[in-house]
Scaffold this active site. Structure first.
Site, PDB file in Angstrom:
ATOM      1  N   THR A   1      18.700  10.634  33.661  1.00 41.26           N
ATOM      2  CA  THR A   1      17.869  10.826  32.464  1.00 41.26           C
ATOM      3  C   THR A   1      18.688  11.156  31.213  1.00 41.26           C
ATOM      4  O   THR A   1      18.155  11.186  30.116  1.00 41.26           O
ATOM      5  CB  THR A   1      16.837  11.955  32.687  1.00 41.26           C
ATOM      6  N   GLY A   2      19.984  11.389  31.389  1.00 48.80           N
ATOM      7  CA  GLY A   2      20.839  11.721  30.237  1.00 48.80           C
ATOM      8  C   GLY A   2      21.224  10.489  29.440  1.00 48.80           C
ATOM      9  O   GLY A   2      20.917   9.353  29.826  1.00 48.80           O
TER      10      GLY A   2
ATOM     11  N   CYS B   1      35.946  10.439  26.673  1.00 39.97           N
ATOM     12  CA  CYS B   1      35.620   9.341  25.759  1.00 39.97           C
ATOM     13  C   CYS B   1      36.702   9.113  24.699  1.00 39.97           C
ATOM     14  O   CYS B   1      37.108   7.966  24.446  1.00 39.97           O
ATOM     15  CB  CYS B   1      34.278   9.592  25.081  1.00 39.97           C
TER      16      CYS B   1
ATOM     17  N   HIS C   1      32.655   6.832  18.290  1.00 38.81           N
ATOM     18  CA  HIS C   1      33.759   7.644  17.786  1.00 38.81           C
ATOM     19  C   HIS C   1      34.704   6.786  16.949  1.00 38.81           C
ATOM     20  O   HIS C   1      34.858   5.590  17.191  1.00 38.81           O
ATOM     21  CB  HIS C   1      34.595   8.197  18.948  1.00 38.81           C
TER      22      HIS C   1
END
Lengths: 377, 377
Positions: free
Chosen positions: B49-50, B172, B285
């Site tokens: 669900t994230g 990331c 980013h």
């Protein structure tokens, strides 16, 4: 039609939670100023309707800058409107060659071409021109000055001696970077500096700030963003600085940092590289600065040096994860420095990383220029 | 109650003008995949669900990832809700020790503590765990993998051999940086790297993206911003990354970049420093990267190398001032590189400055993990 004096009316009032600096720190010229209070200089503000022009007025007022008279100069488009300053209404006059008759000090912020056309005219009439554009910064014989950094460059220049001159205000990102880097440089000699900037909308003027606000509203409403000032979407985005890119791949903003640092530090050997990026922030720049030193300098000593540096405030609370932010320095005089730490990519204590924030319109432009004018009195 | 599968529903649809990548570039495993299509692995998605969990599903679907069955796992709070994936409805199950019975591959993105508690359990049951958290990244024996960079770290690991393992997805910002830096490193050997990041809200999860949107609306309406996820105002502001600050003054996010780079490049000598900053951008980013090389590498050669690098796209149009932006790479697989230029602060051709953008949720997390899973098939 009346133009109320409210710098960047809607935008910064909403996006900045910090009120204007309550008691701006004065440069130590109070005594000199007092003696001039009655017979202070005659000032002209060139580009008075722009973001920096309006900030000139605010800074002059905040610092009780002495003046005998003040001229509000702008383009033909704004001429004839009135502007209120220190409880008086002034008519905005169109800038012409005759505007500088009887003027002692002129603060210019109307773009490079206006400076080129009118700066030398004013100087030839005995005016001390403090120019915020890039027009004369790299010219031999034109001092490029940050009062806290290289006041010696102003030696021999004084208002009222009948001799005019042009003094250049450095670029905003250079001023903000060097306010923090110089005290460290003096102690340990910077060999090389790698800068990445996070630059606010204000550097591109009041219209850019308005465009950022407008675009943000549009994007939140699911509408396509209006791109007049910048060709990229600015809201919720960032992009390489809009200054033209030179043949070496750097943009002009970046090369200003490289060249102005050398001139201000009077050190043609210092190595600087910069990457300049616009971020969706209103009026204060941030800069990530990596420093390589000739001599050792540990982080505790660096913090102490910065805490004692004029015009610098250290915000460096590791436990609370509290460091400088653009919002916190907005409408403030001081440049804030934090994230002061030994660079783990360098041996020993020969390197530091720091993070610097400063108000682009204030210390990055108007305040620095007014400080220069104060030193000329 | 039904949770429709739409990753970060309102936010990114509005702020990203780019539609999802129309034809995602597939990794060259099509043949292997085809043979598994009928009897593909049994998959589990942990933390479905994230923000990253939902992106796992989107990437699996976009890449036609073969599977025999798929389990949707989340916390008790979300259990019992249904989720739609590839035209089928699935019940979200509560994550327990028994969840991994019969599972071949598990994609984890539910935070470090969940990974620590359930990763080893799953691996002991023969599951290939691809973990997006930082829990095991620096553990000896746990491969830390970017498929385009160090696929050799996966040697000997295969789904269906009855032996489980944990494979870590790098952070990331490390992934995005190394996608661009590695091809250059292979050619000229990076000695030192200075990175400044411009990190999106998504790295702190879907709630952070929602907070940025909410705050922006509030600030535009003149209301005080709601600060639940971050303690600073995020709208029209930026701040040092919220990760805890370590005794050496670096925050954890920055030290991930330092340590993970060494592990992924298998080079304990490479010197890295990083300053990590959150900017008010939604899901991609940006990173300003200064490189110092052992061997010469000129900018034309660097561009050529990057143009040929898998998963990298070069956006470097100096005349048009067009370079990578977070918005342009949002929902895209490729990492974009631009501002490729010889570093004027270094002698000869031993230095380069580059600017890199990558989708934090996609290549920075979900896509990289799914690519690892593909290599394990």
């Amino acid at each position: 039609m009346s133009t109320a004096f409210s710098p960047i009316p809607r935008v910064h009032l909403r996006t900045s939670l910090s009120p204007p600096h309550p008691s701006p720190r004065h440069f130590p010229f109070a005594r000199i100023r007092a003696s001039l209070q009655e017979s202070g200089p005659s000032i002209a503000v060139v580009g008075v309707t722009g973001a920096v022009g309006q900030e000139f007025l605010r800074v002059l007022s905040d610092r009780d800058f002495p003046y005998r008279s003040i001229k509000m100069l702008a383009s033909k488009r704004s001429a004839g409107r009135s502007i209120s300053f220190q409880d008086k209404d002034y008519l905005i006059e169109e800038l012409t060659g005759d505007s500088f008759d009887g003027v002692d000090v002129a603060l210019f912020s109307a773009g490079g071409s206006i400076s080129k056309a009118f700066g030398p005219v004013a100087a030839s009439k005995g005016v001390m021109v403090v120019d915020n554009s890039s027009a004369f910064r790299m010219d031999d014989g034109v001092p490029l000055v940050i009062p806290e950094v290289n006041p010696e460059a102003l030696e021999g220049l004084k208002v009222g001696k009948g001799k005019g001159a042009i003094i250049a205000n450095p670029n905003c990102s250079t001023i903000i970077c060097l306010m923090a880097a110089t005290p460290l440089h003096r102690h340990a000699t910077v060999k090389r500096m790698v800068v990445s900037t996070y630059q606010a909308a204000s550097g591109a003027g009041a219209a850019a700030m308005e465009e950022l606000e407008l675009q943000t509203r549009e994007v939140l409403e699911g509408k396509p963003p209006t791109c007049n000032i910048f060709k990229e979407q600015y809201a919720f985005n960032l992009f390489s600085h809009n200054a033209p890119v030179l043949p070496n791949g750097y943009n002009e903003e970046e090369m200003k940092m490289v060249k102005e640092t050398r001139k201000i530090w009077n050190d043609s050997n210092v190595k600087v590289t910069a990457t300049c990026i616009r971020v969706p922030v209103m009026r204060a720049h941030a800069e990530s600065v990596n420093l390589q030193f000739q001599n050792p300098l540990d982080e505790d000593k660096a913090k102490e040096i910065l805490k004692n540096a004029p015009g610098v405030v250290v915000i460096d609370d590791r436990a609370a994860n509290h460091f400088p932010t653009p919002l916190e320095v907005s409408n403030k005089d001081d440049v804030a420095v934090g994230r002061i730490r030994r660079d783990v990519s360098q041996d020993g204590n020969y390197g530091l990383d720091i993070f610097v924030c400063g108000d682009q319109i204030r210390k990055g432009a108007a305040l620095n220029a007014v400080q220069i004018a104060e030193m000329l009195l």
